[in-house]
Write a protein that holds these residues in place. Structure first.
Motif, PDB file in Angstrom:
ATOM      1  N   LYS A 100      38.456  38.904  45.071  1.00 17.16           N
ATOM      2  CA  LYS A 100      37.237  39.200  44.313  1.00 17.16           C
ATOM      3  C   LYS A 100      36.098  38.262  44.712  1.00 17.16           C
ATOM      4  O   LYS A 100      34.945  38.687  44.834  1.00 17.16           O
ATOM      5  CB  LYS A 100      37.496  39.089  42.815  1.00 17.16           C
ATOM      6  CG  LYS A 100      36.256  39.447  41.985  1.00 17.16           C
ATOM      7  CD  LYS A 100      36.479  39.275  40.503  1.00 17.16           C
ATOM      8  CE  LYS A 100      35.240  39.734  39.722  1.00 17.16           C
ATOM      9  NZ  LYS A 100      34.003  39.065  40.136  1.00 17.16           N
ATOM     10  N   ARG A 103      34.699  39.400  48.002  1.00 17.52           N
ATOM     11  CA  ARG A 103      33.830  40.557  47.779  1.00 17.52           C
ATOM     12  C   ARG A 103      32.477  40.125  47.206  1.00 17.52           C
ATOM     13  O   ARG A 103      31.416  40.595  47.633  1.00 17.52           O
ATOM     14  CB  ARG A 103      34.499  41.540  46.813  1.00 17.52           C
ATOM     15  CG  ARG A 103      35.569  42.420  47.423  1.00 17.52           C
ATOM     16  CD  ARG A 103      35.788  43.636  46.531  1.00 17.52           C
ATOM     17  NE  ARG A 103      36.815  44.528  47.072  1.00 17.52           N
ATOM     18  CZ  ARG A 103      38.059  44.607  46.616  1.00 17.52           C
ATOM     19  NH1 ARG A 103      38.444  43.806  45.633  1.00 17.52           N
ATOM     20  NH2 ARG A 103      38.925  45.448  47.157  1.00 17.52           N
ATOM     21  N   ASP A 104      32.520  39.251  46.213  1.00 12.84           N
ATOM     22  CA  ASP A 104      31.288  38.822  45.548  1.00 12.84           C
ATOM     23  C   ASP A 104      30.318  38.168  46.536  1.00 12.84           C
ATOM     24  O   ASP A 104      29.115  38.454  46.520  1.00 12.84           O
ATOM     25  CB  ASP A 104      31.605  37.837  44.421  1.00 12.84           C
ATOM     26  CG  ASP A 104      32.246  38.508  43.213  1.00 12.84           C
ATOM     27  OD1 ASP A 104      32.234  39.753  43.153  1.00 12.84           O
ATOM     28  OD2 ASP A 104      32.767  37.780  42.342  1.00 12.84           O
ATOM     29  N   GLU A 107      28.839  40.656  48.921  1.00 15.36           N
ATOM     30  CA  GLU A 107      27.870  41.506  48.225  1.00 15.36           C
ATOM     31  C   GLU A 107      26.542  40.792  48.012  1.00 15.36           C
ATOM     32  O   GLU A 107      25.474  41.418  48.105  1.00 15.36           O
ATOM     33  CB  GLU A 107      28.457  41.980  46.892  1.00 15.36           C
ATOM     34  CG  GLU A 107      29.543  43.044  47.066  1.00 15.36           C
ATOM     35  CD  GLU A 107      30.240  43.386  45.760  1.00 15.36           C
ATOM     36  OE1 GLU A 107      29.881  42.781  44.711  1.00 15.36           O
ATOM     37  OE2 GLU A 107      31.140  44.244  45.779  1.00 15.36           O
ATOM     38  N   ASP A 227      29.049  45.425  54.733  1.00 17.27           N
ATOM     39  CA  ASP A 227      30.067  46.170  53.986  1.00 17.27           C
ATOM     40  C   ASP A 227      31.325  46.407  54.822  1.00 17.27           C
ATOM     41  O   ASP A 227      32.449  46.266  54.332  1.00 17.27           O
ATOM     42  CB  ASP A 227      29.508  47.519  53.529  1.00 17.27           C
ATOM     43  CG  ASP A 227      28.671  47.409  52.268  1.00 17.27           C
ATOM     44  OD1 ASP A 227      28.847  46.426  51.534  1.00 17.27           O
ATOM     45  OD2 ASP A 227      27.842  48.300  52.035  1.00 17.27           O
ATOM     46  N   MET A 230      33.268  43.210  55.163  1.00 22.63           N
ATOM     47  CA  MET A 230      33.920  42.895  53.886  1.00 22.63           C
ATOM     48  C   MET A 230      35.159  43.758  53.679  1.00 22.63           C
ATOM     49  O   MET A 230      36.234  43.251  53.321  1.00 22.63           O
ATOM     50  CB  MET A 230      32.943  43.111  52.734  1.00 22.63           C
ATOM     51  CG  MET A 230      33.567  42.908  51.357  1.00 22.63           C
ATOM     52  SD  MET A 230      32.408  43.243  50.002  1.00 22.63           S
ATOM     53  CE  MET A 230      32.210  45.032  50.172  1.00 22.63           C
ATOM     54  N   GLN A 231      35.032  45.055  53.913  1.00 27.44           N
ATOM     55  CA  GLN A 231      36.155  45.954  53.683  1.00 27.44           C
ATOM     56  C   GLN A 231      37.344  45.634  54.589  1.00 27.44           C
ATOM     57  O   GLN A 231      38.495  45.644  54.146  1.00 27.44           O
ATOM     58  CB  GLN A 231      35.702  47.403  53.877  1.00 27.44           C
ATOM     59  CG  GLN A 231      34.743  47.881  52.807  1.00 27.44           C
ATOM     60  CD  GLN A 231      33.995  49.148  53.186  1.00 27.44           C
ATOM     61  OE1 GLN A 231      34.315  49.785  54.200  1.00 27.44           O
ATOM     62  NE2 GLN A 231      33.001  49.523  52.394  1.00 27.44           N
ATOM     63  N   VAL A 234      38.913  42.269  53.422  1.00 27.86           N
ATOM     64  CA  VAL A 234      39.718  42.482  52.209  1.00 27.86           C
ATOM     65  C   VAL A 234      41.020  43.197  52.546  1.00 27.86           C
ATOM     66  O   VAL A 234      42.092  42.845  52.034  1.00 27.86           O
ATOM     67  CB  VAL A 234      38.902  43.274  51.165  1.00 27.86           C
ATOM     68  CG1 VAL A 234      39.800  43.771  50.035  1.00 27.86           C
ATOM     69  CG2 VAL A 234      37.777  42.405  50.604  1.00 27.86           C
TER      70      VAL A 234
END
Length: 251
Positions: A100, A103-104, A107, A227, A230-231, A234
């Motif tokens: 998380k 991701r934060d 973002e 993005d 990040m994906q 993750v």
């Protein structure tokens, strides 16, 4: 005492290609603690320290041939960027971010990209030429197997050029800090040849739309870059976590 940058690069176990984020963002000279921080960061980025591992001040002071004071200050610099955690009586440890948190941070970077791109001067021919040269380097590197580190270095340089081109030092500093926080995970996001190829295509689209004055499309291109990284990061972190849990169950 070894206080020169050349001396720091000669220290054993340190990557000579350490990224110099602060210097690239307008600082011509770095203090000794900043130099040491860059080398520690490079070691973390290249896996010489594992997430959660303790970083020992005394060992680094001996390695760099300095007192523990500059090393301690270097670790405080990295703590500000969430690269290490410093716990009283336990020392400094490499951060181990939860998915998380990863991701934060990505973002937040994505949300600030628009503010940066809208400040770029597309009429500055030397600036555009520098970006175009970097994009061509990326397109060359995607054809070379095992060029992940080189590709990430050029991507990093392009990001710094954009931050400089925005002409807002505070925004550049914030973006630089966020880039450092996510760099380990950006490496995961660009780990495959397919991801690097897609990244290079997106950089080319960014350059095309920026020079055409299509600012919204240029922003969207960079947002999609962040993005996608990040994906993938993750996904790999989740896969690594599943493997670790499976091993624990089997033991």
């Amino acid at each position: 005492m070894m206080h020169s940058d050349a001396g720091l690069q000669a220290a054993s176990g340190v990557k000579a290609e350490a990224p110099r984020m602060r210097a690239r963002l307008g600082r011509q000279l770095m203090t000794l603690p900043e130099q040491i921080a860059e080398h520690i960061f490079a070691a973390i980025e290249h896996g010489e320290y594992a997430p959660g591992e303790r970083i020992r001040e005394e060992a680094l002071a001996e390695q760099f041939e300095v007192s523990r004071g500059p090393v301690r200050e270097a670790l405080r610099i990295l703590e500000k960027d969430s690269v290490v955690d410093i716990v009283p009586n336990r020392g400094a440890h490499v951060t181990q971010l939860a998915i998380k948190e990863v991701r934060d941070i990505f973002e937040i970077r994505r949300d600030l990209i628009g503010a940066m791109v809208r400040r770029l001067d597309r009429r500055n021919t030397s600036f555009i030429a520098s970006i175009a040269a970097g994009v061509r380097e990326l397109e060359t590197l995607v054809k070379e197997p095992g060029a992940g580190d080189a590709y990430l270095a050029v991507s990093d340089r392009l990001a710094c050029l954009l931050a400089e081109g925005a002409g807002n030092e505070r925004l550049a500093a914030i973006l630089g800090s966020l880039a450092r926080q996510t760099r380990r995970y950006s490496r995961l996001g660009l780990a495959t040849a397919a991801r690097r190829q897609q990244s290079a295509l997106t950089w080319r689209m960014f350059l095309k739309t920026l020079t055409a004055g299509e600012v919204g499309s240029a922003v969207a291109a960079l947002e999609s870059l962040i993005d996608a990284s990040m994906q993938e990061a993750v996904r790999q972190l989740q896969a690594a976590g599943n493997v670790a849990r499976t091993k624990d169950l089997l033991q």
